[in-house]
Design a protein around this motif. Structure first.
Motif, PDB file in Angstrom:
ATOM      1  N   TYR A 178      14.292  45.374  -3.197  1.00 54.48           N
ATOM      2  CA  TYR A 178      14.712  44.014  -2.857  1.00 54.48           C
ATOM      3  C   TYR A 178      14.986  43.224  -4.141  1.00 54.48           C
ATOM      4  N   ARG A 179      15.566  42.043  -3.954  1.00 53.83           N
ATOM      5  CA  ARG A 179      15.901  41.187  -5.089  1.00 53.83           C
ATOM      6  C   ARG A 179      14.841  40.101  -5.255  1.00 53.83           C
ATOM      7  N   GLU A 180      14.399  39.906  -6.492  1.00 51.45           N
ATOM      8  CA  GLU A 180      13.425  38.858  -6.810  1.00 51.45           C
ATOM      9  C   GLU A 180      13.848  38.210  -8.118  1.00 51.45           C
ATOM     10  N   ASN A 181      14.164  36.956  -8.064  1.00 54.44           N
ATOM     11  CA  ASN A 181      14.706  36.267  -9.249  1.00 54.44           C
ATOM     12  C   ASN A 181      13.643  35.652 -10.154  1.00 54.44           C
ATOM     13  N   ASN A 182      12.437  35.471  -9.629  1.00 51.92           N
ATOM     14  CA  ASN A 182      11.385  34.810 -10.416  1.00 51.92           C
ATOM     15  C   ASN A 182      10.353  35.832 -10.870  1.00 51.92           C
ATOM     16  N   PHE A 183      10.570  36.369 -12.060  1.00 50.02           N
ATOM     17  CA  PHE A 183       9.624  37.322 -12.616  1.00 50.02           C
ATOM     18  C   PHE A 183       8.582  36.594 -13.462  1.00 50.02           C
ATOM     19  N   GLU A 295      17.323  42.547 -15.458  1.00 50.93           N
ATOM     20  CA  GLU A 295      18.748  42.251 -15.620  1.00 50.93           C
ATOM     21  C   GLU A 295      19.451  42.057 -14.285  1.00 50.93           C
ATOM     22  N   SER A 296      19.067  42.854 -13.290  1.00 49.71           N
ATOM     23  CA  SER A 296      19.725  42.756 -11.980  1.00 49.71           C
ATOM     24  C   SER A 296      18.935  41.897 -11.005  1.00 49.71           C
ATOM     25  N   GLY A 297      17.652  41.616 -11.335  1.00 46.59           N
ATOM     26  CA  GLY A 297      16.827  40.821 -10.440  1.00 46.59           C
ATOM     27  C   GLY A 297      16.269  41.600  -9.271  1.00 46.59           C
ATOM     28  N   GLU A 331      25.424  50.006  -7.929  1.00 47.65           N
ATOM     29  CA  GLU A 331      24.515  51.034  -8.411  1.00 47.65           C
ATOM     30  C   GLU A 331      24.035  50.771  -9.830  1.00 47.65           C
ATOM     31  N   ASN A 332      24.498  49.731 -10.474  1.00 53.68           N
ATOM     32  CA  ASN A 332      24.035  49.423 -11.819  1.00 53.68           C
ATOM     33  C   ASN A 332      22.522  49.259 -11.899  1.00 53.68           C
ATOM     34  N   PRO A 333      21.875  48.595 -10.922  1.00 52.65           N
ATOM     35  CA  PRO A 333      20.409  48.508 -10.976  1.00 52.65           C
ATOM     36  C   PRO A 333      19.736  49.877 -10.973  1.00 52.65           C
ATOM     37  N   LEU A 334      20.338  50.854 -10.296  1.00 55.48           N
ATOM     38  CA  LEU A 334      19.756  52.189 -10.248  1.00 55.48           C
ATOM     39  C   LEU A 334      19.840  52.857 -11.612  1.00 55.48           C
ATOM     40  N   LYS A 335      20.933  52.649 -12.309  1.00 53.36           N
ATOM     41  CA  LYS A 335      21.046  53.196 -13.660  1.00 53.36           C
ATOM     42  C   LYS A 335      19.964  52.611 -14.560  1.00 53.36           C
ATOM     43  N   ASP A 336      19.736  51.312 -14.448  1.00 59.92           N
ATOM     44  CA  ASP A 336      18.680  50.672 -15.239  1.00 59.92           C
ATOM     45  C   ASP A 336      17.314  51.271 -14.906  1.00 59.92           C
ATOM     46  N   ALA A 337      17.058  51.503 -13.621  1.00 64.19           N
ATOM     47  CA  ALA A 337      15.768  52.055 -13.199  1.00 64.19           C
ATOM     48  C   ALA A 337      15.570  53.458 -13.746  1.00 64.19           C
ATOM     49  N   VAL A 338      16.628  54.267 -13.717  1.00 66.91           N
ATOM     50  CA  VAL A 338      16.551  55.634 -14.243  1.00 66.91           C
ATOM     51  C   VAL A 338      16.210  55.609 -15.723  1.00 66.91           C
ATOM     52  N   GLU A 339      16.879  54.761 -16.480  1.00 66.37           N
ATOM     53  CA  GLU A 339      16.656  54.710 -17.929  1.00 66.37           C
ATOM     54  C   GLU A 339      15.245  54.259 -18.269  1.00 66.37           C
TER      55      GLU A 339
END
Length: 355
Positions: A178-183, A295-297, A331-339
């Motif tokens: 899910y998306r969460e903008n407030n980290f 980066e993707s939230g 799919e950009n968030p998935l690339k970030d997660a993999v890295e």
């Protein structure tokens, strides 16, 4: 308006284009449904279309008279009561991708007419009309959970490459996405990085199910392209973008060689298989209880990265793994997660025998 003006208006300026330029336009279209409509425009179009080298085929469910897999079970005279299948959900979910591909390989006889609607044509029938194909993209119809079990997770995507058999596969999954903008930088993160037995078993089920879905697609491709020697690259995906299988020219040649020399498997066994054999594989599994992608939230709970290689071809090509999910914008968030996950030293290693 005089007679000369009327003659000029009747001139079809498209006919003045040379054939190579018309073919270039058709290759830019490359969608089979649209190209099929062009066949009836003129004799010239009808003669040029079989010469295109770039084709995208979107298969439609009604071409194969699809029913729900559970519906098939209820109508099958040898099927067991549904209550029995619920006691063994692992077997139940592994059966789905095989039934799905079986319907693709064995379409209704009524769908094989060369002049039939493209939405009712079988994959083999479609390719018979295009003998010069070099690049093929195939999109399968899809239902959640059929082309790779997504039981117990909100997100599951896989990428695989095959030659004669599986060469490499990567799976990314999350129990919640899910998306969460407030980290909160000071928020305490879970320190429990271990998987309980039931959680590990669930991820093994994801792995085996995705491998079966990928090997079923590979078997379908072998049947489709065995007589198309000019094909240099193929991609098979599905409408829900859950799984993607890719093969380059060298891998296609290996695969077709395996298909044409099926005596080593036993001719009967190979011809009746609905999927390709998976060799002995080594599985590396990374697990993060909660992965925050600033980066993707997005937030991934129960984030899991699974990398699969044949035991005799172990590869540390982490570059391929990160690029496997470097697709469209979503799919950009998935690339970030993999890295992020692949940099973690803590991961599980297990082996699965061929099946």
């Amino acid at each position: 308006m005089n007679f000369e003006d009327e003659q000029q208006d009747e001139i079809d300026h498209f006919d003045r284009l040379p054939d190579p330029l018309v073919l270039l336009i058709f290759n830019k279209i490359h969608d089979h449904d649209s190209l099929f409509n062009c066949l009836s425009v003129s004799k010239r179009f009808n003669s040029l279309l079989p010469q295109i080298d770039d084709l995208f085929i979107k298969l439609h469910r009604r071409a194969f008279n699809f029913f729900d897999p559970d519906e098939d079970d209820r109508h099958c005279c040898c099927s067991k009561p549904k209550s029995n299948s619920s006691k063994n959900p692992f077997k139940h979910f592994l059966r789905k991708p095989l039934k799905f591909i079986h319907k693709l390989i064995s379409p209704n006889p009524s769908s094989t007419s060369p002049n039939s609607n493209p939405k009712t044509q079988s994959p083999d029938q479609i390719l018979k009309n295009f003998r010069e194909i070099q690049s093929l993209k195939l999109q399968l119809p899809s239902w959640s959970g059929i082309l790779g079990s997504n039981v117990g997770c909100e997100l599951l995507k896989w990428r695989a490459e095959f030659g004669a058999e599986l060469e490499k596969c990567a799976i990314i999954a999350a129990e919640s996405f899910y998306r969460e903008n407030n980290f909160d930088e000071n928020k305490k993160k879970s320190s429990n990085q271990e998987l309980f037995e039931q959680d590990l078993n669930l991820r093994v089920m994801w792995t085996v199910s995705c491998l079966i879905a990928a090997s079923a697609r590979h078997r379908l491709l072998q049947k489709m392209i065995k007589d198309h020697e000019k094909i240099k690259n193929v991609t098979v995906s599905d409408s829900e973008k859950q799984g993607t299988l890719r093969m380059n020219e060298e891998q296609i040649r290996k695969s077709c060689f395996c298909s044409s020399n099926s005596e080593e498997w036993g001719e009967r066994m190979f011809s009746e298989m609905e999927r390709s054999r998976i060799p002995n594989v080594r599985v590396r599994l990374w697990y993060v209880p909660k992965q925050e992608l600033k980066e993707s939230g997005h937030v991934m709970e129960g984030a899991t990265l699974i990398v699969i290689n044949p035991i005799d071809k172990i590869s540390d090509d982490d570059g391929w793994i990160s690029q496997a999910f470097d697709g469209d914008e979503e799919e950009n968030p998935l690339k970030d997660a993999v890295e992020v996950m692949i940099r973690s030293e803590l991961h599980y290693v297990l082996e699965i025998n061929s099946f």
